[in-house]
Design a protein around this motif. Structure first.
Motif, PDB file in Angstrom:
ATOM      1  N   GLU A   1      37.163  35.729  49.442  1.00  0.00           N
ATOM      2  CA  GLU A   1      37.548  36.649  48.366  1.00  0.00           C
ATOM      3  C   GLU A   1      36.398  37.584  47.985  1.00  0.00           C
ATOM      4  OE1 GLU A   1      40.641  37.191  47.228  1.00  0.00           O
ATOM      5  OE2 GLU A   1      41.158  35.760  48.800  1.00  0.00           O
TER       6      GLU A   1
ATOM      7  N   ILE B   1      39.277  35.740  39.955  1.00  0.00           N
ATOM      8  CA  ILE B   1      38.050  35.374  40.662  1.00  0.00           C
ATOM      9  C   ILE B   1      36.937  35.003  39.680  1.00  0.00           C
ATOM     10  CG2 ILE B   1      37.094  37.704  40.974  1.00  0.00           C
ATOM     11  CD1 ILE B   1      36.308  36.668  43.873  1.00  0.00           C
TER      12      ILE B   1
ATOM     13  N   LYS C   1      36.240  40.310  50.670  1.00  0.00           N
ATOM     14  CA  LYS C   1      37.321  41.284  50.462  1.00  0.00           C
ATOM     15  C   LYS C   1      37.009  42.219  49.292  1.00  0.00           C
ATOM     16  CE  LYS C   1      41.078  38.430  52.281  1.00  0.00           C
ATOM     17  NZ  LYS C   1      42.303  37.688  51.917  1.00  0.00           N
TER      18      LYS C   1
END
Length: 126
Positions: free
Chosen positions: A25, A104, A28
């Motif tokens: 993540e 996140i 990305k």
């Protein structure tokens, strides 16, 4: 005794996989940041610390002693706290306006708590 050891290994494997997913993540997210000078700088910082979390955790698994294990976990905690800082900076500065960072950031906080508790537990077993 084997049941307890198996449970600990299972939890360690689950955390290892969770940290790997976290690293993915981060990769990305940093790919989306690289459109401006500030974005590139922040992306580089976040990419470095955010992906080192899982790598350092894996390294802790091969620690040579309990003290070495604790030291390596402390590095993991340091890197995840730095990641949290960069994520909060991105959120607060709205560099990625279309990106919702709540999930996140929450995952970063949870992982930080898990690692911190692991350090406390390892120190108690000293």
């Amino acid at each position: 005794m084997k049941i307890g050891k198996f449970k600990v290994e299972e939890k360690a494997n689950e955390l290892s996989e969770r940290l790997l997913d976290y690293g993915v993540e981060i990769v990305k997210l940093t790919m989306k940041l690289r459109k401006t000078s500030a974005g590139r700088q922040i992306a580089n910082q976040l990419l470095r610390c955010g992906t080192s979390v899982g790598a350092n955790y894996e390294e802790a698994g091969g620690a040579q002693s309990r003290a070495d294990f604790i030291h390596k976990l402390q590095i993991v905690l340091k890197e995840i706290r730095e990641s949290l800082y960069w994520l909060r900076l991105i959120q607060k500065s709205a560099i990625l306006k279309e990106q919702n960072l709540t999930q996140i950031i929450e995952e970063t906080k949870q992982l930080s708590n898990i690692i911190a508790k692991s350090i406390i537990t390892a120190k108690k077993k000293k």
